[in-house]
Design a protein around this motif. Structure first.
Motif, PDB file in Angstrom:
ATOM      1  N   LEU A  42      41.644  28.499  30.092  1.00 42.14           N
ATOM      2  CA  LEU A  42      40.227  28.170  30.154  1.00 42.14           C
ATOM      3  C   LEU A  42      39.490  28.709  28.935  1.00 42.14           C
ATOM      4  CD1 LEU A  42      39.585  28.953  33.930  1.00 42.14           C
ATOM      5  CD2 LEU A  42      40.039  26.723  32.885  1.00 42.14           C
ATOM      6  N   ASN A  43      38.312  28.153  28.674  1.00 41.87           N
ATOM      7  CA  ASN A  43      37.467  28.682  27.613  1.00 41.87           C
ATOM      8  C   ASN A  43      37.067  30.118  27.941  1.00 41.87           C
ATOM      9  OD1 ASN A  43      37.409  26.315  26.066  1.00 41.87           O
ATOM     10  ND2 ASN A  43      35.733  25.458  27.261  1.00 41.87           N
ATOM     11  N   PRO A  44      36.733  30.915  26.935  1.00 39.65           N
ATOM     12  CA  PRO A  44      36.303  32.293  27.202  1.00 39.65           C
ATOM     13  C   PRO A  44      35.166  32.352  28.218  1.00 39.65           C
ATOM     14  CG  PRO A  44      36.670  32.010  24.868  1.00 39.65           C
ATOM     15  CD  PRO A  44      36.795  30.639  25.480  1.00 39.65           C
ATOM     16  N   ASN A  45      35.307  33.283  29.154  1.00 37.84           N
ATOM     17  CA  ASN A  45      34.360  33.553  30.235  1.00 37.84           C
ATOM     18  C   ASN A  45      34.206  32.393  31.213  1.00 37.84           C
ATOM     19  OD1 ASN A  45      32.624  36.364  30.087  1.00 37.84           O
ATOM     20  ND2 ASN A  45      32.050  35.006  31.770  1.00 37.84           N
ATOM     21  N   TRP A  46      35.171  31.494  31.220  1.00 42.14           N
ATOM     22  CA  TRP A  46      35.346  30.563  32.331  1.00 42.14           C
ATOM     23  C   TRP A  46      36.472  31.128  33.198  1.00 42.14           C
ATOM     24  CZ3 TRP A  46      33.580  25.342  33.387  1.00 42.14           C
ATOM     25  CH2 TRP A  46      32.537  24.928  32.549  1.00 42.14           C
ATOM     26  N   PHE A  47      36.317  31.015  34.504  1.00 43.11           N
ATOM     27  CA  PHE A  47      37.390  31.484  35.369  1.00 43.11           C
ATOM     28  C   PHE A  47      37.455  30.661  36.638  1.00 43.11           C
ATOM     29  CE2 PHE A  47      33.895  34.677  36.235  1.00 43.11           C
ATOM     30  CZ  PHE A  47      33.570  34.267  37.523  1.00 43.11           C
ATOM     31  N   ASN A  48      38.530  30.864  37.356  1.00 39.80           N
ATOM     32  CA  ASN A  48      38.762  30.161  38.608  1.00 39.80           C
ATOM     33  C   ASN A  48      38.155  30.977  39.737  1.00 39.80           C
ATOM     34  OD1 ASN A  48      39.988  28.896  40.926  1.00 39.80           O
ATOM     35  ND2 ASN A  48      41.520  28.058  39.530  1.00 39.80           N
ATOM     36  N   GLY A  49      37.083  30.479  40.329  1.00 39.76           N
ATOM     37  CA  GLY A  49      36.448  31.243  41.381  1.00 39.76           C
ATOM     38  C   GLY A  49      35.120  30.663  41.796  1.00 39.76           C
ATOM     39  N   SER A  50      34.258  31.544  42.261  1.00 42.58           N
ATOM     40  CA  SER A  50      32.952  31.147  42.777  1.00 42.58           C
ATOM     41  C   SER A  50      31.889  31.290  41.698  1.00 42.58           C
ATOM     42  CB  SER A  50      32.596  32.028  43.981  1.00 42.58           C
ATOM     43  OG  SER A  50      31.255  31.865  44.358  1.00 42.58           O
ATOM     44  N   SER A  51      30.774  30.601  41.899  1.00 39.89           N
ATOM     45  CA  SER A  51      29.659  30.705  40.955  1.00 39.89           C
ATOM     46  C   SER A  51      28.883  31.997  41.138  1.00 39.89           C
ATOM     47  CB  SER A  51      28.714  29.506  41.111  1.00 39.89           C
ATOM     48  OG  SER A  51      28.205  29.463  42.441  1.00 39.89           O
ATOM     49  N   THR A  52      29.194  32.750  42.206  1.00 41.03           N
ATOM     50  CA  THR A  52      28.577  34.058  42.406  1.00 41.03           C
ATOM     51  C   THR A  52      29.661  35.135  42.339  1.00 41.03           C
ATOM     52  OG1 THR A  52      28.800  33.866  44.819  1.00 41.03           O
ATOM     53  CG2 THR A  52      26.719  33.147  43.835  1.00 41.03           C
ATOM     54  N   GLY A  53      29.276  36.309  41.877  1.00 42.64           N
ATOM     55  CA  GLY A  53      30.253  37.382  41.701  1.00 42.64           C
ATOM     56  C   GLY A  53      31.170  37.088  40.528  1.00 42.64           C
ATOM     57  N   THR A  54      32.232  37.858  40.427  1.00 41.87           N
ATOM     58  CA  THR A  54      33.139  37.679  39.284  1.00 41.87           C
ATOM     59  C   THR A  54      34.586  37.767  39.735  1.00 41.87           C
ATOM     60  OG1 THR A  54      33.564  38.357  37.007  1.00 41.87           O
ATOM     61  CG2 THR A  54      33.333  40.112  38.629  1.00 41.87           C
ATOM     62  N   THR A  55      35.487  37.585  38.781  1.00 42.39           N
ATOM     63  CA  THR A  55      36.913  37.758  39.045  1.00 42.39           C
ATOM     64  C   THR A  55      37.624  38.079  37.733  1.00 42.39           C
ATOM     65  OG1 THR A  55      38.815  36.833  40.225  1.00 42.39           O
ATOM     66  CG2 THR A  55      37.568  35.320  38.804  1.00 42.39           C
ATOM     67  N   HIS A  56      38.940  37.908  37.716  1.00 41.61           N
ATOM     68  CA  HIS A  56      39.776  38.252  36.565  1.00 41.61           C
ATOM     69  C   HIS A  56      41.021  37.395  36.640  1.00 41.61           C
ATOM     70  CE1 HIS A  56      42.133  40.413  39.576  1.00 41.61           C
ATOM     71  NE2 HIS A  56      40.957  40.785  40.060  1.00 41.61           N
ATOM     72  N   GLY A  57      41.892  37.504  35.659  1.00 35.37           N
ATOM     73  CA  GLY A  57      43.139  36.763  35.685  1.00 35.37           C
ATOM     74  C   GLY A  57      43.518  36.145  34.356  1.00 35.37           C
ATOM     75  N   ASN A  58      42.568  36.071  33.417  1.00 32.50           N
ATOM     76  CA  ASN A  58      42.824  35.374  32.156  1.00 32.50           C
ATOM     77  C   ASN A  58      43.372  36.305  31.079  1.00 32.50           C
ATOM     78  OD1 ASN A  58      42.032  32.809  33.109  1.00 32.50           O
ATOM     79  ND2 ASN A  58      39.884  33.391  32.897  1.00 32.50           N
ATOM     80  N   TRP A  59      43.724  35.734  29.938  1.00 37.42           N
ATOM     81  CA  TRP A  59      44.340  36.484  28.838  1.00 37.42           C
ATOM     82  C   TRP A  59      43.328  37.284  28.030  1.00 37.42           C
ATOM     83  CZ3 TRP A  59      42.995  36.111  23.734  1.00 37.42           C
ATOM     84  CH2 TRP A  59      42.138  35.058  23.386  1.00 37.42           C
ATOM     85  N   ASN A  60      42.049  36.971  28.183  1.00 37.48           N
ATOM     86  CA  ASN A  60      41.004  37.495  27.296  1.00 37.48           C
ATOM     87  C   ASN A  60      40.853  39.011  27.399  1.00 37.48           C
ATOM     88  OD1 ASN A  60      40.308  34.769  28.645  1.00 37.48           O
ATOM     89  ND2 ASN A  60      39.336  34.628  26.650  1.00 37.48           N
ATOM     90  N   PRO A  61      40.332  39.642  26.335  1.00 36.99           N
ATOM     91  CA  PRO A  61      40.224  41.112  26.325  1.00 36.99           C
ATOM     92  C   PRO A  61      39.431  41.704  27.491  1.00 36.99           C
ATOM     93  CG  PRO A  61      39.907  40.251  24.116  1.00 36.99           C
ATOM     94  CD  PRO A  61      39.977  39.060  25.028  1.00 36.99           C
ATOM     95  N   TYR A  62      38.420  40.993  27.991  1.00 39.94           N
ATOM     96  CA  TYR A  62      37.648  41.571  29.101  1.00 39.94           C
ATOM     97  C   TYR A  62      38.510  41.729  30.357  1.00 39.94           C
ATOM     98  CZ  TYR A  62      36.920  36.483  29.684  1.00 39.94           C
ATOM     99  OH  TYR A  62      37.084  35.115  29.764  1.00 39.94           O
ATOM    100  N   ASP A  63      39.583  40.924  30.480  1.00 42.61           N
ATOM    101  CA  ASP A  63      40.519  41.072  31.596  1.00 42.61           C
ATOM    102  C   ASP A  63      41.727  41.918  31.225  1.00 42.61           C
ATOM    103  OD1 ASP A  63      39.008  39.555  33.317  1.00 42.61           O
ATOM    104  OD2 ASP A  63      40.228  37.744  33.171  1.00 42.61           O
ATOM    105  N   ALA A  64      42.087  41.939  29.942  1.00 47.61           N
ATOM    106  CA  ALA A  64      43.359  42.527  29.524  1.00 47.61           C
ATOM    107  C   ALA A  64      43.254  43.885  28.830  1.00 47.61           C
ATOM    108  CB  ALA A  64      44.092  41.557  28.589  1.00 47.61           C
ATOM    109  N   HIS A  65      42.042  44.327  28.485  1.00 46.63           N
ATOM    110  CA  HIS A  65      41.863  45.629  27.822  1.00 46.63           C
ATOM    111  C   HIS A  65      41.557  46.669  28.892  1.00 46.63           C
ATOM    112  CE1 HIS A  65      39.682  48.081  24.435  1.00 46.63           C
ATOM    113  NE2 HIS A  65      40.774  48.671  24.887  1.00 46.63           N
ATOM    114  N   ILE A  66      42.446  47.643  29.052  1.00 44.04           N
ATOM    115  CA  ILE A  66      42.332  48.604  30.148  1.00 44.04           C
ATOM    116  C   ILE A  66      42.234  50.037  29.619  1.00 44.04           C
ATOM    117  CG2 ILE A  66      43.511  47.178  31.861  1.00 44.04           C
ATOM    118  CD1 ILE A  66      46.090  48.808  31.189  1.00 44.04           C
TER     119      ILE A  66
END
Length: 552
Positions: free
Chosen positions: A478-502
């Motif tokens: 998906l494009n950056p900051n697009w994700f599979n989920g709801s339009s409210t709240g958030t989630t994770h799962g993609n390759w991008n640094p906001y999900d992968a930098h720990i």
């Protein structure tokens, strides 16, 4: 006469050079002798904070106490640029990677659940119908074990290296946050049962919970915290690192104070979505240290703790909410108390602790678009429905797409293998169709990832996340900051640094103070612990020791 003097002078220089060489030879450093016994800490503690973005270490830094997260950073060694080397970045995969030093391609935990082609149904990561619930009434919540994990863990290797004398215990609200880190040979793994408020386990580990767990369950501590409600720790107008108290794109009622008293003796599961879920988790961890005498002899023990409420709250409200800020300020105090307990019970300098996360989290798309940054959501159900409709119209194949999950498309191979249209043609048409959908950056045939034109980082992460027997057929990015989920709240799962930098911070026995911005990976954590403890790496480990951290 001059010639004789010159000869004497030359011979003198030659004699001096020989003497100097002999001196250097006799005083050169000798190989370091190994000690009579291999030194190890009395206790290793793994502290995984579920959904902790790396920047949370510093976003709230000025409000943390000196004894919690600040102490870990200032007294320990922070590996600042630690990345997850696979995708999708989910809870079960992250906990498994941390403790195996391996990737889903090898350890087999490719998601929190996945579609099992053999049984033709979804399989949960720790599901095991051959075991039963221990510590409560029979239920599927207790039918869990590590059997679906294909490799050993660093906790398994510790058990093996001590001839099973070192104890290993896992604790988390989530079964997957407890079971997978504790490994195959653990003495125990405990997780929270929301229907009863009990900490439970399964017959994989024991026939009955120990007395200290049974007594703790009788206290029903969730009720104590429900009675307090959830108010901000500090005056709400001081939460300057967050958005307004209530936003339409937050997934739950977001006005403080959050009323909890209605849950007393009725909804024990609600504790998960409050900061108090972390409190009771670390409280149980302290009780485990006391009751099981962890760190009290010469056999190194291992306590694997995962704080899960940060994930529930993050999903509900998003990274920029007051709820998340307050949760981390409260967790900071809980961590301070936990470290103080370790100092007192095990002894400062006798334990090694590391702090990390299983994944990060994306900003809520509503927050991003509010601030003129592109973002959006897609739905697995919509993707599967639309793709099936397209393929049916084009090739007259009905419901050939079984699932869209874990960023993957899973086809019905009974139909693809026996159909009139070749599978390659179906996959090619699907790729071209999906790439035109809103939010899709690219789609690839996973079996031909090496031939794709993806950036190398995406190729590597998808390859590392692909298990030939458990993964799907196509992978969509998906494009950056697009994700599979709801339009409210958030989630994770993609390759991008906001999900992968720990975050990754080590502190205590064998660890020097400092920090490094050199790139390291989640897979390096177990390799580092193995080097520190002088034990074998887990049998699927692909990481390397982080040599900067150690005094040894």
């Amino acid at each position: 006469m001059k010639k004789i003097s010159y000869l004497i002078f030359s011979l003198s220089l030659f004699s001096l050079s020989i003497a100097s060489a002999q001196t250097k030879k006799t005083t050169s450093p000798q190989p370091k002798a190994f000690p009579a016994e291999v030194a190890r800490p009395k206790l290793v503690v793994g502290l995984v904070v579920d959904q902790m973005r790396w920047d949370y270490l510093y976003r709230y830094y000025n409000r943390y106490t000196n004894g919690g997260f600040k102490r870990l950073v200032n007294e320990g060694f922070s590996v600042e640029n630690t990345l997850i080397p696979y995708t999708p970045t989910y809870t079960a995969c992250g906990h498994t990677c941390i403790y195996t030093g391996s990737v889903p391609a090898l350890h087999g935990i490719i998601g929190n659940d996945w579609y099992d082609a053999e049984t033709k149904k979804n399989l949960y990561c720790t599901e095991d119908t051959s075991v039963t619930t221990v510590g409560s009434t029979p239920s599927s919540e207790g039918q869990m074990s590590p059997k679906n994990m294909l490799t050993s863990t660093i906790t398994d290797e510790l058990r093996l290296s001590t001839n099973f004398k070192g104890k290993v215990i896992g604790i988390s609200l989530k079964d997957r946050g407890s079971i997978l880190p504790a490994g195959h040979t653990a003495n125990a793994a405990y997780w929270y049962q929301g229907t009863t408020g009990n900490w439970i386990t399964s017959s994989y580990y024991m026939k009955a919970v120990p007395t200290w767990i049974a007594d703790y369950n009788k206290l029903k501590l969730a009720n104590k915290f429900y009675a307090k409600n959830w108010e901000t720790l500090y005056p709400i107008n001081t939460y300057v690192n967050s958005t307004a108290d209530e936003k339409a794109y937050e997934g739950k009622t977001s006005t403080f104070p959050h009323q909890l008293t209605q849950n007393i003796d009725k909804n024990f599961d609600a504790i998960r979505s409050t900061p108090y879920g972390n409190t009771i988790t670390l409280d149980l961890a302290k009780l485990a240290i006391l009751s099981e005498d962890l760190g009290q002899d010469n056999n190194t023990d291992f306590l694997a703790v995962s704080c899960s409420s940060t994930d529930y709250i993050g999903h509900g409200y998003g990274p920029n909410s007051i709820e998340v800020e307050d949760t981390y300020l409260r967790l900071d105090k809980d961590v301070e108390e936990f470290l103080n307990y370790l100092d007192k019970k095990v002894g400062k300098g006798n334990y090694t602790i590391f702090l990390t996360a299983d994944h990060g989290a994306a900003h809520v798309p509503g927050f991003m678009t509010e601030n003129k940054i592109p973002a959006g959501v897609v739905s697995d159900r919509d993707i599967a429905t639309k793709l099936n409709a397209f393929l049916n119209e084009k090739f007259k194949v009905n419901n050939i797409v079984l699932r869209s999950m874990n960023n993957q498309i899973i086809f019905d191979h009974d139909k693809t293998d026996n159909g009139s249209v070749s599978f390659d043609v179906i996959k090619a048409a699907s790729i071209e169709y999906l790439k035109k959908l809103d939010g899709f950056a690219n789609v690839v045939d996973i079996s031909r990832i090496a031939q794709s034109t993806l950036p190398e980082i995406q190729k590597t992460m998808i390859t590392n996340g692909y298990n030939a027997r458990r993964s799907g057929d196509l992978y969509y990015i998906l494009n950056p900051n697009w994700f599979n989920g709801s339009s409210t709240g958030t989630t994770h799962g993609n390759w991008n640094p906001y999900d992968a930098h720990i975050p990754l911070v080590f502190m205590g026995w064998g660890i020097k103070q400092g920090a490094s911005n050199k790139t390291h990976y989640m897979t390096d954590i177990s390799a580092t612990l193995a080097a520190l403890l002088h034990i074998q790496m887990p049998n699927g480990c692909v990481g390397e020791p982080i040599t900067e951290i150690t005094n040894k």
